[in-house]
Design a protein around this motif. Structure first.
Motif, PDB file in Angstrom:
ATOM      1  N   ARG A  90       0.813  -1.274  -0.004  1.00 11.77           N
ATOM      2  CA  ARG A  90      -0.116   0.074   0.139  1.00 11.77           C
ATOM      3  C   ARG A  90       0.839   1.212   0.030  1.00 11.77           C
ATOM      4  N   ALA A  91       1.939   1.242   0.623  1.00 17.80           N
ATOM      5  CA  ALA A  91       2.848   2.325   0.852  1.00 17.80           C
ATOM      6  C   ALA A  91       3.494   2.804  -0.311  1.00 17.80           C
ATOM      7  N   ALA A  92       3.903   1.705  -1.069  1.00 14.94           N
ATOM      8  CA  ALA A  92       4.585   1.264  -2.444  1.00 14.94           C
ATOM      9  C   ALA A  92       3.787   1.978  -3.595  1.00 14.94           C
ATOM     10  N   PHE A  93       2.298   1.644  -3.681  1.00 12.69           N
ATOM     11  CA  PHE A  93       1.669   2.301  -4.578  1.00 12.69           C
ATOM     12  C   PHE A  93       0.935   3.726  -4.324  1.00 12.69           C
ATOM     13  N   ARG A  94       1.076   4.091  -3.039  1.00 13.52           N
ATOM     14  CA  ARG A  94       0.653   5.351  -2.570  1.00 13.52           C
ATOM     15  C   ARG A  94       1.762   6.444  -2.843  1.00 13.52           C
ATOM     16  N   GLY A  95       2.945   5.928  -2.828  1.00 12.46           N
ATOM     17  CA  GLY A  95       4.060   6.741  -2.897  1.00 12.46           C
ATOM     18  C   GLY A  95       4.230   7.873  -1.670  1.00 12.46           C
ATOM     19  N   THR A  96       4.580   7.373  -0.330  1.00 15.54           N
ATOM     20  CA  THR A  96       4.092   8.252   0.770  1.00 15.54           C
ATOM     21  C   THR A  96       5.277   9.153   1.072  1.00 15.54           C
ATOM     22  N   GLY A  97       6.085   9.657   0.153  1.00 13.39           N
ATOM     23  CA  GLY A  97       6.927  10.479   0.401  1.00 13.39           C
ATOM     24  C   GLY A  97       8.485  10.274   0.570  1.00 13.39           C
ATOM     25  N   ALA A  98       9.273  11.300   0.342  1.00 11.21           N
ATOM     26  CA  ALA A  98      10.788  11.102   0.327  1.00 11.21           C
ATOM     27  C   ALA A  98      11.148  11.276   1.818  1.00 11.21           C
ATOM     28  N   LEU A  99      12.443  10.955   2.169  1.00 12.84           N
ATOM     29  CA  LEU A  99      13.155  11.425   3.527  1.00 12.84           C
ATOM     30  C   LEU A  99      13.708  12.633   3.349  1.00 12.84           C
ATOM     31  N   GLN A 100      13.427  13.377   4.360  1.00 10.25           N
ATOM     32  CA  GLN A 100      13.541  14.745   4.591  1.00 10.25           C
ATOM     33  C   GLN A 100      14.997  14.899   5.261  1.00 10.25           C
ATOM     34  N   ALA A 101      15.425  16.288   5.349  1.00 10.11           N
ATOM     35  CA  ALA A 101      16.764  16.513   5.971  1.00 10.11           C
ATOM     36  C   ALA A 101      17.073  15.937   7.348  1.00 10.11           C
ATOM     37  N   ASP A 102      15.721  15.925   8.025  1.00  9.16           N
ATOM     38  CA  ASP A 102      15.856  15.600   9.517  1.00  9.16           C
ATOM     39  C   ASP A 102      15.937  14.025   9.732  1.00  9.16           C
ATOM     40  N   GLY A 103      15.762  13.134   8.697  1.00 12.45           N
ATOM     41  CA  GLY A 103      15.654  11.854   8.760  1.00 12.45           C
ATOM     42  C   GLY A 103      14.041  11.408   8.779  1.00 12.45           C
ATOM     43  N   SER A 104      13.092  12.122   8.646  1.00 12.08           N
ATOM     44  CA  SER A 104      11.490  11.814   8.732  1.00 12.08           C
ATOM     45  C   SER A 104      11.367  11.610   7.294  1.00 12.08           C
ATOM     46  N   PHE A 179      17.607   7.696  -0.403  1.00 13.59           N
ATOM     47  CA  PHE A 179      16.163   7.789  -0.093  1.00 13.59           C
ATOM     48  C   PHE A 179      15.566   8.991   0.211  1.00 13.59           C
ATOM     49  N   SER A 180      16.152  10.307  -0.388  1.00 13.17           N
ATOM     50  CA  SER A 180      15.876  11.565  -0.597  1.00 13.17           C
ATOM     51  C   SER A 180      14.831  11.358  -1.481  1.00 13.17           C
ATOM     52  N   ARG A 181      14.688  10.508  -2.509  1.00 13.84           N
ATOM     53  CA  ARG A 181      13.788  10.503  -3.517  1.00 13.84           C
ATOM     54  C   ARG A 181      12.531   9.591  -3.201  1.00 13.84           C
ATOM     55  N   ALA A 182      11.417   9.989  -3.642  1.00 13.44           N
ATOM     56  CA  ALA A 182      10.097   9.222  -3.269  1.00 13.44           C
ATOM     57  C   ALA A 182      10.352   7.844  -3.843  1.00 13.44           C
ATOM     58  N   ARG A 183      10.642   7.961  -5.079  1.00 18.29           N
ATOM     59  CA  ARG A 183      10.611   6.580  -5.887  1.00 18.29           C
ATOM     60  C   ARG A 183      11.410   5.684  -5.238  1.00 18.29           C
ATOM     61  N   ALA A 184      12.699   5.966  -4.593  1.00 22.46           N
ATOM     62  CA  ALA A 184      13.598   5.043  -3.973  1.00 22.46           C
ATOM     63  C   ALA A 184      12.704   4.227  -2.734  1.00 22.46           C
ATOM     64  N   TRP A 185      11.990   4.895  -2.113  1.00 22.36           N
ATOM     65  CA  TRP A 185      11.026   4.313  -1.064  1.00 22.36           C
ATOM     66  C   TRP A 185       9.894   3.214  -1.794  1.00 22.36           C
ATOM     67  N   GLN A 186       9.709   3.776  -2.807  1.00 22.61           N
ATOM     68  CA  GLN A 186       8.502   3.055  -3.486  1.00 22.61           C
ATOM     69  C   GLN A 186       8.937   1.580  -3.730  1.00 22.61           C
ATOM     70  N   VAL A 187      10.279   1.662  -4.264  1.00 21.71           N
ATOM     71  CA  VAL A 187      11.060   0.317  -4.943  1.00 21.71           C
ATOM     72  C   VAL A 187      11.415  -0.385  -3.472  1.00 21.71           C
ATOM     73  N   LEU A 188      11.794   0.027  -2.474  1.00 20.74           N
ATOM     74  CA  LEU A 188      12.030  -0.556  -1.169  1.00 20.74           C
ATOM     75  C   LEU A 188      10.826  -0.968  -0.752  1.00 20.74           C
ATOM     76  N   ASP A 189       9.630  -0.097  -0.506  1.00 19.59           N
ATOM     77  CA  ASP A 189       8.318  -0.850  -0.071  1.00 19.59           C
ATOM     78  C   ASP A 189       7.860  -1.900  -0.823  1.00 19.59           C
ATOM     79  N   GLY A 190       8.032  -2.049  -2.386  1.00 19.40           N
ATOM     80  CA  GLY A 190       7.627  -3.173  -3.231  1.00 19.40           C
ATOM     81  C   GLY A 190       8.501  -4.317  -2.830  1.00 19.40           C
ATOM     82  N   LEU A 191       9.961  -4.238  -2.581  1.00 19.37           N
ATOM     83  CA  LEU A 191      10.544  -5.259  -2.451  1.00 19.37           C
ATOM     84  C   LEU A 191      10.451  -5.827  -0.845  1.00 19.37           C
ATOM     85  N   VAL A 192      10.075  -5.095  -0.123  1.00 25.10           N
ATOM     86  CA  VAL A 192       9.888  -5.552   1.284  1.00 25.10           C
ATOM     87  C   VAL A 192       8.364  -6.302   1.153  1.00 25.10           C
TER      88      VAL A 192
END
Length: 208
Positions: A90-104, A179-192
């Motif tokens: 669900r997180a991968a399809f929604r693309g829930t955002g990139a990593l911000q400078a503070d780590g969130s 992981f400052s890019r949202a796409r990287a999180w989508q790929v990781l979430d899909g792999l997980v």
């Protein structure tokens, strides 16, 4: 300085712990986010240490004598992995955002320490392979070491666990720029998600 059994336990422990699984994936994720890393690492390490100690003390024979315990853990683990995999997809399809400078993560509700604790604890104990690897295999081999070799063997396996989870949790932050890019999180979430469902299917297949 160290008994040879220590190095045997450390080598075997590392070979079993380093294998990619649901627990390691969660530690990696929290490490990238820099969220509750110490807590997550500590829970993983303590769970492993308790199970290794129990195995060397002879709990492996008890588990062999009561196969229904592993059956219950298998079904519970399969259900949990299916839910966790669904959550990742669900997180991968929604693309829930990139990593911000503070780590969130942008557009993502921060995970509380209580939620992180419950999730990592479930990933640590609702996995029959944890009992097969740490309690039966590591414990069975360690129990055959003549005293005090059995204690040294257990200490070596525990050391491997602590080192691995510490390196994985705190070393993951090196991946933060990626992981400052949202796409990287989508790929990781899909792999997980794929990994979790694959592990779930494997557990179910064992029971059919």
């Amino acid at each position: 300085m160290f008994d040879p059994a220590f190095w045997r336990g450390m080598a075997l422990g590392a070979s079993l712990i380093i294998a990619i699984g649901a627990q390691n994936a969660f530690v990696l994720r929290q490490g990238i986010l820099k969220r509750h890393v110490g807590l997550v690492v500590a829970v993983c390490a303590v769970c492993d240490m308790v199970l290794i100690a129990a195995g060397v003390a002879g709990m492996g024979g008890l588990i062999d004598a009561y196969p229904r315990f592993l059956t219950a853990v298998t079904w519970g683990g399969a259900a949990f992995l299916f839910w966790y995999g669904l959550r990742a997809w669900r997180a991968a399809f929604r693309g829930t955002g990139a990593l911000q400078a503070d780590g969130s993560r942008a557009a993502t509700q921060d995970m509380t320490w209580q939620r992180a604790f419950v999730l990592v604890l479930m990933l640590s104990v609702l996995n029959p392979h944890v009992y097969l690897d740490t309690v039966i295999l590591l414990g069975g081999i360690g129990a055959r070491e003549a005293a005090p070799g059995n204690v040294w063997f257990a200490a070596g396996a525990m050391t491997a666990s602590v080192l691995w989870f510490t390196l994985l949790g705190y070393g993951a932050r090196l991946l933060a720029p990626l992981f400052s890019r949202a796409r990287a999180w989508q790929v990781l979430d899909g792999l997980v998600g794929t990994m979790m469902w694959g592990l779930c299917a494997g557990l179910v297949a064992q029971q059919l």
